[in-house]
Design a protein around this motif. Sequence first.
Motif, PDB file in Angstrom:
ATOM      1  N   SER A 177      10.718   4.225   4.247  1.00 23.44           N
ATOM      2  CA  SER A 177      12.877   5.363   4.411  1.00 23.44           C
ATOM      3  C   SER A 177      12.625   4.081   3.743  1.00 23.44           C
ATOM      4  CB  SER A 177      12.632   5.024   5.643  1.00 23.44           C
ATOM      5  OG  SER A 177      12.879   3.860   6.073  1.00 23.44           O
ATOM      6  N   PHE A 178      14.168   4.649   2.314  1.00 24.56           N
ATOM      7  CA  PHE A 178      15.322   3.356   2.191  1.00 24.56           C
ATOM      8  C   PHE A 178      16.385   3.843   2.304  1.00 24.56           C
ATOM      9  CE2 PHE A 178      13.926   6.407  -1.764  1.00 24.56           C
ATOM     10  CZ  PHE A 178      14.560   6.468  -1.971  1.00 24.56           C
ATOM     11  N   ILE A 179      17.576   2.511   1.693  1.00 23.60           N
ATOM     12  CA  ILE A 179      18.080   2.997   2.260  1.00 23.60           C
ATOM     13  C   ILE A 179      18.934   2.587   0.820  1.00 23.60           C
ATOM     14  CG2 ILE A 179      20.818   2.318   3.057  1.00 23.60           C
ATOM     15  CD1 ILE A 179      19.032   1.522   5.426  1.00 23.60           C
ATOM     16  N   THR A 180      19.878   2.891  -0.334  1.00 29.04           N
ATOM     17  CA  THR A 180      20.751   2.187  -1.251  1.00 29.04           C
ATOM     18  C   THR A 180      21.917   1.561  -1.161  1.00 29.04           C
ATOM     19  OG1 THR A 180      21.418   4.314  -1.856  1.00 29.04           O
ATOM     20  CG2 THR A 180      19.788   4.110  -3.103  1.00 29.04           C
ATOM     21  N   LYS A 181      22.568   0.421  -1.490  1.00 28.86           N
ATOM     22  CA  LYS A 181      23.803   0.012  -1.044  1.00 28.86           C
ATOM     23  C   LYS A 181      24.679   0.282  -2.242  1.00 28.86           C
ATOM     24  CE  LYS A 181      22.139  -2.473   2.695  1.00 28.86           C
ATOM     25  NZ  LYS A 181      21.717  -2.259   4.257  1.00 28.86           N
ATOM     26  N   THR A 182      25.741  -0.552  -2.411  1.00 27.58           N
ATOM     27  CA  THR A 182      27.235  -0.268  -3.540  1.00 27.58           C
ATOM     28  C   THR A 182      26.129  -1.763  -4.188  1.00 27.58           C
ATOM     29  OG1 THR A 182      28.349  -1.810  -2.462  1.00 27.58           O
ATOM     30  CG2 THR A 182      28.689   0.914  -1.646  1.00 27.58           C
ATOM     31  N   PRO A 183      26.050  -1.206  -5.383  1.00 27.47           N
ATOM     32  CA  PRO A 183      26.007  -2.148  -6.500  1.00 27.47           C
ATOM     33  C   PRO A 183      26.819  -3.398  -6.016  1.00 27.47           C
ATOM     34  CG  PRO A 183      26.794  -0.201  -7.831  1.00 27.47           C
ATOM     35  CD  PRO A 183      26.952   0.033  -6.352  1.00 27.47           C
ATOM     36  N   PRO A 184      26.434  -5.239  -7.022  1.00 29.61           N
ATOM     37  CA  PRO A 184      26.840  -5.969  -5.880  1.00 29.61           C
ATOM     38  C   PRO A 184      28.128  -6.205  -6.856  1.00 29.61           C
ATOM     39  CG  PRO A 184      24.948  -6.383  -7.620  1.00 29.61           C
ATOM     40  CD  PRO A 184      24.973  -4.741  -7.301  1.00 29.61           C
ATOM     41  N   ASN A 185      29.365  -6.896  -6.257  1.00 32.88           N
ATOM     42  CA  ASN A 185      30.446  -7.171  -6.738  1.00 32.88           C
ATOM     43  C   ASN A 185      30.501  -8.140  -7.608  1.00 32.88           C
ATOM     44  OD1 ASN A 185      31.024  -6.454  -3.754  1.00 32.88           O
ATOM     45  ND2 ASN A 185      31.084  -9.250  -3.793  1.00 32.88           N
ATOM     46  N   THR A 186      29.517  -8.740  -8.762  1.00 32.84           N
ATOM     47  CA  THR A 186      29.928  -8.620  -9.503  1.00 32.84           C
ATOM     48  C   THR A 186      29.776  -7.696 -11.188  1.00 32.84           C
ATOM     49  OG1 THR A 186      27.371  -9.647  -9.486  1.00 32.84           O
ATOM     50  CG2 THR A 186      28.794 -11.602  -8.896  1.00 32.84           C
ATOM     51  N   TYR A 187      28.954  -6.915 -10.552  1.00 37.70           N
ATOM     52  CA  TYR A 187      29.361  -5.888 -11.642  1.00 37.70           C
ATOM     53  C   TYR A 187      30.642  -5.154 -11.418  1.00 37.70           C
ATOM     54  CZ  TYR A 187      28.373  -1.065 -13.085  1.00 37.70           C
ATOM     55  OH  TYR A 187      28.030   0.273 -13.699  1.00 37.70           O
ATOM     56  N   GLY A 237       1.289  -1.225   0.095  1.00 38.64           N
ATOM     57  CA  GLY A 237      -0.410   0.082   0.436  1.00 38.64           C
ATOM     58  C   GLY A 237       1.185   1.618   0.055  1.00 38.64           C
ATOM     59  N   LEU A 238       2.543   0.863  -0.396  1.00 39.29           N
ATOM     60  CA  LEU A 238       3.360   2.340  -1.014  1.00 39.29           C
ATOM     61  C   LEU A 238       2.684   3.280  -1.910  1.00 39.29           C
ATOM     62  CD1 LEU A 238       6.045   0.873   0.494  1.00 39.29           C
ATOM     63  CD2 LEU A 238       4.014   1.504   1.793  1.00 39.29           C
ATOM     64  N   ASN A 239       3.525   5.173  -1.504  1.00 41.14           N
ATOM     65  CA  ASN A 239       2.953   5.315  -2.948  1.00 41.14           C
ATOM     66  C   ASN A 239       3.477   5.040  -4.359  1.00 41.14           C
ATOM     67  OD1 ASN A 239       3.035   7.483  -4.478  1.00 41.14           O
ATOM     68  ND2 ASN A 239       2.064   9.093  -3.035  1.00 41.14           N
ATOM     69  N   ILE A 240       4.195   4.654  -5.223  1.00 40.96           N
ATOM     70  CA  ILE A 240       4.350   4.138  -5.602  1.00 40.96           C
ATOM     71  C   ILE A 240       5.720   5.008  -6.581  1.00 40.96           C
ATOM     72  CG2 ILE A 240       5.395   2.741  -7.968  1.00 40.96           C
ATOM     73  CD1 ILE A 240       2.282   0.967  -7.398  1.00 40.96           C
ATOM     74  N   MET A 241       4.647   5.640  -7.509  1.00 39.55           N
ATOM     75  CA  MET A 241       5.250   7.404  -8.118  1.00 39.55           C
ATOM     76  C   MET A 241       6.268   7.987  -7.147  1.00 39.55           C
ATOM     77  SD  MET A 241       4.871   6.673 -10.918  1.00 39.55           S
ATOM     78  CE  MET A 241       5.475   8.370 -11.387  1.00 39.55           C
ATOM     79  N   GLN A 242       5.869   8.141  -5.776  1.00 41.31           N
ATOM     80  CA  GLN A 242       6.776   9.002  -4.741  1.00 41.31           C
ATOM     81  C   GLN A 242       8.493   8.381  -4.643  1.00 41.31           C
ATOM     82  OE1 GLN A 242       4.955   9.107  -1.214  1.00 41.31           O
ATOM     83  NE2 GLN A 242       6.893  10.458  -0.085  1.00 41.31           N
ATOM     84  N   PHE A 243       8.085   6.684  -4.696  1.00 39.49           N
ATOM     85  CA  PHE A 243       9.315   6.278  -4.297  1.00 39.49           C
ATOM     86  C   PHE A 243       9.983   5.966  -5.229  1.00 39.49           C
ATOM     87  CE2 PHE A 243      11.608   2.251  -5.117  1.00 39.49           C
ATOM     88  CZ  PHE A 243      12.708   2.013  -4.561  1.00 39.49           C
ATOM     89  N   VAL A 244       9.343   6.341  -6.512  1.00 37.75           N
ATOM     90  CA  VAL A 244       9.960   6.367  -7.655  1.00 37.75           C
ATOM     91  C   VAL A 244      10.975   7.329  -8.099  1.00 37.75           C
ATOM     92  CG1 VAL A 244       9.803   5.953 -11.062  1.00 37.75           C
ATOM     93  CG2 VAL A 244       8.711   4.508  -9.475  1.00 37.75           C
ATOM     94  N   LYS A 245      10.136   8.723  -7.858  1.00 39.76           N
ATOM     95  CA  LYS A 245      10.437   9.814  -8.080  1.00 39.76           C
ATOM     96  C   LYS A 245      11.858  10.489  -7.163  1.00 39.76           C
ATOM     97  CE  LYS A 245       6.883  12.271  -9.307  1.00 39.76           C
ATOM     98  NZ  LYS A 245       5.487  12.590  -9.330  1.00 39.76           N
ATOM     99  N   GLU A 246      11.864   9.863  -5.701  1.00 39.95           N
ATOM    100  CA  GLU A 246      12.712   9.357  -5.252  1.00 39.95           C
ATOM    101  C   GLU A 246      14.241   9.063  -4.674  1.00 39.95           C
ATOM    102  OE1 GLU A 246      11.826   9.212  -0.911  1.00 39.95           O
ATOM    103  OE2 GLU A 246       9.901  10.633  -1.373  1.00 39.95           O
ATOM    104  N   PHE A 247      13.887   7.541  -5.270  1.00 40.88           N
ATOM    105  CA  PHE A 247      14.691   6.493  -5.811  1.00 40.88           C
ATOM    106  C   PHE A 247      15.944   7.319  -6.818  1.00 40.88           C
ATOM    107  CE2 PHE A 247      17.410   2.985  -8.470  1.00 40.88           C
ATOM    108  CZ  PHE A 247      18.053   2.352  -7.407  1.00 40.88           C
ATOM    109  N   ASN A 248      14.603   7.345  -7.462  1.00 36.52           N
ATOM    110  CA  ASN A 248      15.831   8.343  -9.351  1.00 36.52           C
ATOM    111  C   ASN A 248      16.362   9.311  -8.577  1.00 36.52           C
ATOM    112  OD1 ASN A 248      14.996   6.331 -11.149  1.00 36.52           O
ATOM    113  ND2 ASN A 248      13.169   7.850 -11.306  1.00 36.52           N
ATOM    114  N   ALA A 249      16.360  10.384  -7.874  1.00 35.85           N
ATOM    115  CA  ALA A 249      16.491  11.769  -7.771  1.00 35.85           C
ATOM    116  C   ALA A 249      18.290  11.113  -6.337  1.00 35.85           C
ATOM    117  CB  ALA A 249      16.114  12.747  -6.821  1.00 35.85           C
ATOM    118  N   ALA A 250      18.045   9.896  -6.036  1.00 33.18           N
ATOM    119  CA  ALA A 250      18.901   9.380  -4.717  1.00 33.18           C
ATOM    120  C   ALA A 250      20.140   8.947  -5.898  1.00 33.18           C
ATOM    121  CB  ALA A 250      18.505   8.391  -3.519  1.00 33.18           C
TER     122      ALA A 250
END
Length: 144
Positions: free
Chosen positions: A68-78, A32-45
């Motif tokens: 709320s969300f936390i981004t991590k570093t890309p995977p080792n394989t990348y 039940g989360l606001n999908i567009m709000q997450f998309v905008k915030e993630f893309n900005a981050a």
Amino acid sequence: MAKKIVGYIKLQIPAGKANPSPPVGPALGQRGLNIMQFVKEFNAATQGMEPGTPTPVVITAYSDRTFSFITKTPPNTYFLLKAAKLEKGSQTPGKGGAVGRVTKSQLAEIAKVKMKDMNCVDEAAAVRMLAGSARAMGMVVVEG
């Protein structure tokens, strides 16, 4: 009073390219989360990152339908594929020849970037962990 956490959602999304289609939409929609709000915030981050870099993200969903969300570093394989200038790892690691090579100095650079998301005590342990990942992908680790 602190908000009540109803769950965590772990996804891997290309940097700057989040959109409401799967896997993002259904994962957030069922909470039940606001999908567009997450998309905008993630893309900005993630706009400072190279576009398309796979970025793990942990979304914390609260009972009042906020997040709320936390981004991590890309995977080792990348990082390993990028260092060896490959598209993908070996289909049959350990059999036949190596598909690419990475140097110890490249592993040390990757370890510096990944250190905060790896569960090891020092950089040497992180380099050993990355070397194991490289071998599992069919790469050869060389001095340098």
